[in-house]
Design an enzyme around this catalytic site. Structure first.
Site, PDB file in Angstrom:
ATOM      1  N   SER A 137      -5.538   4.234 -12.869  1.00  0.00           N
ATOM      2  CA  SER A 137      -4.172   4.406 -12.406  1.00  0.00           C
ATOM      3  C   SER A 137      -4.223   5.568 -11.430  1.00  0.00           C
ATOM      4  O   SER A 137      -4.627   6.667 -11.792  1.00  0.00           O
ATOM      5  CB  SER A 137      -3.260   4.732 -13.574  1.00  0.00           C
ATOM      6  OG  SER A 137      -2.053   5.224 -13.080  1.00  0.00           O
ATOM      7  N   ARG A 138      -3.848   5.311 -10.192  1.00  0.00           N
ATOM      8  CA  ARG A 138      -4.060   6.343  -9.175  1.00  0.00           C
ATOM      9  C   ARG A 138      -2.963   7.387  -9.125  1.00  0.00           C
ATOM     10  O   ARG A 138      -3.139   8.425  -8.531  1.00  0.00           O
ATOM     11  CB  ARG A 138      -4.237   5.701  -7.798  1.00  0.00           C
ATOM     12  CG  ARG A 138      -5.512   4.911  -7.744  1.00  0.00           C
ATOM     13  CD  ARG A 138      -5.874   4.419  -6.367  1.00  0.00           C
ATOM     14  NE  ARG A 138      -6.844   3.351  -6.531  1.00  0.00           N
ATOM     15  CZ  ARG A 138      -6.587   2.073  -6.365  1.00  0.00           C
ATOM     16  NH1 ARG A 138      -5.386   1.690  -5.978  1.00  0.00           N
ATOM     17  NH2 ARG A 138      -7.509   1.164  -6.559  1.00  0.00           N
ATOM     18  N   VAL A 139      -1.800   7.115  -9.705  1.00  0.00           N
ATOM     19  CA  VAL A 139      -0.753   8.133  -9.653  1.00  0.00           C
ATOM     20  C   VAL A 139      -0.224   8.521 -11.018  1.00  0.00           C
ATOM     21  O   VAL A 139       0.338   9.590 -11.181  1.00  0.00           O
ATOM     22  CB  VAL A 139       0.451   7.686  -8.787  1.00  0.00           C
ATOM     23  CG1 VAL A 139       0.069   7.583  -7.353  1.00  0.00           C
ATOM     24  CG2 VAL A 139       1.054   6.418  -9.305  1.00  0.00           C
TER      25      VAL A 139
END
Ligand SMILES: Nc1ncnc2c1ncn2[C@@H]1O[C@H](COP(=O)(O)OP(=O)(O)OP(=O)(O)O)[C@@H](O)[C@H]1O
Ligand SMILES: [Mg+2]
Length: 524
Positions: free
Chosen positions: A386-388
């Site tokens: 999950s990048r954010v």
């Protein structure tokens, strides 16, 4: 009597002006070719791209939409009963873009992509409409994602956290539990309903069997989740245009709530604050892309890679770009998207999967090997990201999730090695034991989402080694017992954690409570 010519002239002028203003100009064309949910129309020389059309058939009017603007014909898709449309039928341009009914009345309903009810609860009585296909808010209208969207699934909330306004792909082969992850997330939003953090859920079913969708609706109803959920269904037997447009319709219904944050003090008719957070699930976009390919090929758009039209990337990016966290000036609402993609034999490098992976802010990757080995949800935590979401995790979860990731990574590394049967030193053996318990701890049955504090406590206890000497088969029993203990006798420690929101501040108290429970725990 004197005749005043200028007066007469002015009266005539006025009459002429009024005459022209009463005239309704509508552009009409005729169907020259029709079949499989698409039509080719002659006339309509002023048609706009995406304009809504009205087919006047012998069985009443049927709606359609302009798709291709060609030299002397217009290619259109037909929403609704396309068998009623015949060659030679009159087609009227409406001058409008496609809209769907939105609002509170849609909650708890099962509708088709035009917003027409598919359940037996009568008309939706919507008074407001929103455009189905709009341009996503620009960056000035947004703000960074900071608030968690709790899925209630331990493996996701701890290691692949999702924030409100994020786009997270759920990807995997068929029957790996993709829908299950989405449904558990919807069910977990129940705890927020009626509060300012309420989340409206929109489940868009594309190309699924009617029986599957009916089962999904029933599951949500049984778990009390239909109060805040809208289901948009375009089944496998519906025409391709319906399947193509369903995700956009669902998104438009969600945007109504997302933008409602701008109206201060807005309330639902029951008196609860108007929800401004939305969760959209598209189950699944692979089937939607196939429907889009079908109607594009019928309309003779040139096929590209895997025979998809060249703009299939744009199809998905303009949809997922609408997931956003709005700025405070815009009310601070959010729309979180969980698109689902089905892969064939784990092939994530196919055209549609790579497209959607590159559009989203991370992916939850589900694996058949894990699923069949009994690790359910079958999330491969090694390649899921999950990048954010990390920014949106609550602090205590963030504090313990790091060690969880490390324990699992070490376990994966040593696991293959250990299978060789070589004698292992103590430290290695300890890591293996820890890892095996962590894997066990992250297993979770369906429809029992877990509160984030209980997740934190369970992972905290495991990472402090409290489960190291518990047999793997008893780990989940221990976990359940611990959660019950900390909601009962040991409630003070859990409350302290809820209040301080910091593991460091309550570490000793929490550890003592865990040990106190452990001293009472007996493996059955
Ligand atoms: N966490 C879980 N624990 C136990 N069983 C599960 C879990 N998650 C999913 N299942 C079961 O696995 C099966 C497949 O799940 P699901 O329908 O969610 O998968 P899917 O990937 O969406 O499948 P499809 O390709 O048909 O859409 C279902 O029978 C479901 O009940
Ligand atoms: Mg499914």
């Amino acid at each position: 009597m004197k005749i005043r010519t200028d007066e007469i002239a002015s009266v005539i002028k006025r009459e002429i002006e009024q005459f022209s203003s009463q005239l309704e100009v509508s552009e009409v064309g005729r169907v020259v070719e029709v079949g499989d949910g698409i039509a080719r129309i002659y006339g309509l020389s002023k048609a706009m791209a995406g304009e809504l059309l009205e087919f006047q058939t012998a069985e009443g009017s049927v709606m359609g939409q302009v798709f291709n603007l060609e030299l002397d014909t217009v290619g259109a898709v037909i929403y609704g009963d396309y068998l009623a449309v015949k060659e030679g039928d009159l087609v009227k341009g409406t001058g409008r873009l496609m809209e769907v009914p939105v609002g509170e009345g849609m909650l708890g309903r099962v509708v088709n992509p035009l917003g027409e009810p598919l359940d037996d609860k009568g008309p939706t009585n919507a008074t407001e409409f929103r455009k189905v296909d709009i341009i996503a808010p620009g960056i000035a209208e947004r703000q960074p994602v900071t608030q968690p969207l709790q899925t209630g699934i331990k493996a996701v909330d701890s290691m692949i956290p999702i924030g409100r306004g994020q786009r997270e792909l759920i990807i995997g082969d068929r029957k790996t539990g993709k829908t299950a992850v989405a449904l558990d997330t919807i069910i977990n939003q129940k705890q927020f309903w009626g509060t300012p953090d309420a989340v409206v859920c929109i489940y868009v079913a594309v190309g699924q069997k009617e029986s599957t969708v009916a089962a999904t609706v029933e599951t949500l109803r049984k778990n009390g989740a239909m109060d805040y959920t809208i289901i948009v269904n375009a089944g496998s037997s519906d025409p391709a245009p319906m399947q193509y447009v369903a995700p956009y319709s669902g998104t438009a219904m969600g945007e109504y709530f997302m933008w409602s944050g701008k109206t201060a003090g807005a309330k639902l008719s029951g008196g609860a604050p108007m929800p401004k957070h939305v969760l959209c699930i598209y189950d699944d976009l692979s089937k939607q892309a196939v429907a889009y390919r079908q109607l594009s090929l019928l309309l003779k758009r040139p096929p590209g890679r895997e025979a998809y039209p060249g703009d299939v990337f744009y199809l998905h990016s303009r949809l997922l770009e609408r997931a956003t966290k709005l700025s405070d000036d815009n009310g601070g609402g959010s729309m979180t998207s969980l698109p689902i993609i089905e892969t064939q034999e784990g092939d994530v490098s196919a055209y549609i999967p790579t497209n959607v992976i590159s559009i989203t802010d991370g992916q939850i990757y589900l694996e058949p090997e894990l699923f069949f080995a009994g690790v359910r949800p079958a999330i491969n935590v090694g390649i899921s990201v999950s990048r954010v979401g990390g920014n949106a995790q609550i602090k205590p979860m963030k504090q313990i999730a790091g060690s969880l990731r490390l324990d699992l990574a070490a376990y994966r590394e040593l696991e293959a090695f250990a299978q060789l049967g070589t004698e292992l030193d103590k430290a290695t053996q300890r890591q293996l034991d820890r890892g095996a318990r962590m894997v066990e701890l992250l297993k979770q049955p369906q429809y029992v989402p877990m509160h984030v504090l209980d997740q934190v406590i369970a992972i905290f206890a495991a990472s402090k080694g409290l489960m190291d000497d518990i047999p793997v088969s008893a780990v989940r029993e221990f976990e359940a017992g611990l959660a019950a203990y900390l909601s009962g006798v040991g409630k003070a420690a859990r409350d302290a954690l809820a209040e301080k929101k910091d593991i460091k501040a309550v570490e000793k108290q929490l550890l003592d409570a865990c040990h106190a429970f452990k001293s009472t725990f007996k493996v059955k």
